[in-house]
Design a protein around this motif. Structure first.
Motif, PDB file in Angstrom:
ATOM      1  N   LEU A  12      30.291  21.531  45.724  1.00 60.74           N
ATOM      2  CA  LEU A  12      28.710  22.383  45.719  1.00 60.74           C
ATOM      3  C   LEU A  12      28.357  23.154  46.912  1.00 60.74           C
ATOM      4  O   LEU A  12      27.742  24.219  46.526  1.00 60.74           O
ATOM      5  N   SER A  13      29.651  23.108  48.117  1.00 63.55           N
ATOM      6  CA  SER A  13      29.059  23.555  48.792  1.00 63.55           C
ATOM      7  C   SER A  13      30.330  25.158  48.369  1.00 63.55           C
ATOM      8  O   SER A  13      29.321  26.457  48.482  1.00 63.55           O
ATOM      9  N   ALA A  49      29.812  26.354  45.228  1.00 66.15           N
ATOM     10  CA  ALA A  49      28.101  27.438  44.130  1.00 66.15           C
ATOM     11  C   ALA A  49      27.856  27.288  45.049  1.00 66.15           C
ATOM     12  O   ALA A  49      26.728  28.115  45.370  1.00 66.15           O
ATOM     13  N   ARG A  50      26.659  26.466  46.018  1.00 67.02           N
ATOM     14  CA  ARG A  50      25.622  27.064  46.698  1.00 67.02           C
ATOM     15  C   ARG A  50      25.946  27.443  47.939  1.00 67.02           C
ATOM     16  O   ARG A  50      24.293  27.172  48.850  1.00 67.02           O
ATOM     17  N   GLY A  51      26.681  27.089  48.825  1.00 68.49           N
ATOM     18  CA  GLY A  51      26.772  26.875  50.482  1.00 68.49           C
ATOM     19  C   GLY A  51      26.588  25.908  51.032  1.00 68.49           C
ATOM     20  O   GLY A  51      25.941  25.328  50.670  1.00 68.49           O
ATOM     21  N   VAL A  67      23.038  24.583  51.790  1.00 65.02           N
ATOM     22  CA  VAL A  67      22.607  24.068  50.886  1.00 65.02           C
ATOM     23  C   VAL A  67      22.948  22.616  50.642  1.00 65.02           C
ATOM     24  O   VAL A  67      22.403  21.827  51.221  1.00 65.02           O
ATOM     25  N   THR A  68      24.616  22.159  50.879  1.00 63.65           N
ATOM     26  CA  THR A  68      25.117  20.460  50.522  1.00 63.65           C
ATOM     27  C   THR A  68      24.515  19.581  51.353  1.00 63.65           C
ATOM     28  O   THR A  68      24.207  18.428  51.235  1.00 63.65           O
ATOM     29  N   ALA A  90      27.462  30.631  49.174  1.00 67.96           N
ATOM     30  CA  ALA A  90      26.722  30.934  48.740  1.00 67.96           C
ATOM     31  C   ALA A  90      27.209  32.652  49.307  1.00 67.96           C
ATOM     32  O   ALA A  90      26.948  32.184  50.231  1.00 67.96           O
TER      33      ALA A  90
END
Length: 481
Positions: free
Chosen positions: A324-325, A327-329, A332-333, A481
């Motif tokens: 998740l980190s 993919a989205r930063g 965000v996580t 991200a």
């Protein structure tokens, strides 16, 4: 053989992190019986927890800085060795003075996680760094969830010294494996160690954490507590001025106060507060007598087993949080994780009487903690030079520790002020527990807001180096991200 050592680096370091959390947790089931077993007062026995907290808070940033300067593996082995020696001392004695000193020695283990994260950043290829750092961050919760039922079982069915003999053996195994399998990182931050800064930080943090942890027992308006808190402000104020003037400070305050570093530190403090309230309040609530109308009257062993699913969740979800980190930063996580923690407390407010709901809500909080704790070191690694990763992550872990100490004091204050007599003894009311849940959930939401305002990434100051000392591209897994 070299290939085998490389494959074992991550599991061995993770094992060390789990051992650290286990060492901190195993004494908890013993606390009610230690006055009888040692002939000491309940107040003296409480120092077996306080001493570890104080020593860990002081030594984490100090050992982190020493690792950046003198070698992370060397200092890691020192921390693991002190942890194991402390366990051995506890196994050999029933003298409360020696036990407290041994527990203080074990506080050095708090530096294991930030040192290990820094080693992983220096040694692993980019495609493995994110998941390894996430796993390392989760070991704190995994070890705590495993340590409580393990210690409770040993205490219930064996001599209490057996628990410390077992942890001594585990510590010796962990130290030996780390010596054999972990490479020494070539990334260093040369300079002279800031002894004056280390002493100032030690005194200031000791005043702060001693005041916070003992406020409920000594009285928040007592001269001792007020003196400690005033002393904390004065000493840390002088320490701050000294750090700004030092050529090679213990903590680079200019870097630490930049938004990309300061905000993750604030989020770490708030997340530590929210995370710790879950374990603390759940353990007390389920052990409350059934006569209260809400308590389940569970034993310490059963209580530990309730917390066990959270540890399993943290182990299984750490790779998910890393993806998740990536993919989205990481911010965000972190935001998602703290929001999930708040959701878990929302469930507790709705229903805290049914066992399955309590387990579900605790598991939800554990899920949020996994995401949050995995994101925090990633944010720090992206924001600081390679030569300062151990010390910067040490400060981040310190902020979590302060958050946990404040959480413990705040929860205790709420529960003490909301009690009723059950069987002639004062027991916390359900309303008090619900207030504690609401407080922790609110803090988690504030942590979420802090995560959302963390600035986006510019270029990382300082390229990552490989184990051969050559320059390597920045970790894509840490880019976000």
């Amino acid at each position: 053989m070299a290939a085998l050592r490389d494959r074992l680096t991550v599991p061995v370091l993770a094992f060390g992190g789990i051992l650290m959390a286990v060492m901190q947790t195993v004494v908890v089931p013993l606390l009610p019986d230690l006055p009888r077993l040692t002939g000491a007062s309940a107040g003296a026995v409480s120092w077996m927890v306080t001493a570890t907290l104080l020593a860990g808070a002081v030594l984490t940033p100090v050992l982190g800085r020493a690792g950046d300067m003198y070698g992370k593996k060397r200092v890691l082995l020192l921390a693991l060795g002190m942890m194991t020696l402390g366990a051995l001392m506890c196994a050999l004695t029933s003298d409360i003075r020696v036990l407290i000193a041994a527990r203080a020695l074990q506080g050095a283990a708090a530096a294991v996680v930030p040192l290990s994260i820094s080693i992983l950043r220096d040694e692993l290829p980019p495609d493995r760094t994110g998941s390894a750092v996430a796993l390392m961050s989760s070991t704190v919760g995994i070890g705590a969830a495993l340590g409580l039922p393990l210690a409770a079982l040993i205490v219930q069915y064996a001599n209490w010294h057996v628990m410390f003999w077992a942890t001594t053996a585990l510590g010796a195994i962990g130290t030996t494996l780390a010596w054999w399998s972990v490479r020494e990182s070539p990334v260093r931050e040369p300079g002279r160690f800031d002894t004056l800064g280390a002493l100032g930080l030690a005194v200031g943090l000791s005043c702060l954490l001693l005041g916070v942890s003992q406020g409920g027992q000594w009285g928040w308006t007592s001269p001792r507590i007020l003196g400690l808190l005033v002393g904390c402000v004065c000493v840390l104020g002088l320490w701050w001025a000294q750090q700004l003037r030092a050529r090679r400070p213990l903590v680079d305050l200019k870097l630490a106060t930049s938004p990309r570093v300061a905000l993750p530190h604030v989020a770490a403090l708030l997340t530590g507060f929210a995370f710790y309230a879950n374990s603390l309040v759940t353990a007390q609530l389920v052990q409350a007598p059934k006569e209260t109308g809400y308590g389940l009257g569970l034993s310490i062993v059963a209580t530990g087993l309730i917390m066990l699913p959270g540890g399993v969740i943290m182990l299984l979800l750490s790779p998910v949080s890393a993806r998740l980190s990536a993919a989205r930063g990481a911010r965000v996580t972190l935001a998602v994780g703290t929001l999930i923690i708040a959701l878990g407390y929302g469930i507790r407010i709705i229903d805290s009487r049914d066992l399955w709901v309590i387990i579900l809500a605790s598991a939800v909080c554990a899920t949020g903690t996994t995401l949050s704790y995995s994101a925090l070191p990633t944010l720090i690694l992206r924001a600081v030079p390679a030569g300062q990763t151990a010390s910067a992550n040490g400060v981040n872990v310190l902020m979590r520790t302060i958050g946990q100490a404040v959480s413990s004091a705040a929860v205790a204050a709420i529960l003490v002020h909301h009690t009723s007599l059950v069987g002639g003894a004062p027991i916390a009311t359900l309303h008090g527990y619900l207030l504690a849940f609401a407080m922790a959930g609110t803090v988690a939401l504030v942590a979420c807001a802090a995560a959302l305002v963390i600035p986006a990434d510019p270029a990382i100051p300082g390229a990552r180096r490989t184990s051969t000392g050559t320059e390597a591209p920045r970790d894509e897994a840490l880019e976000g991200a």
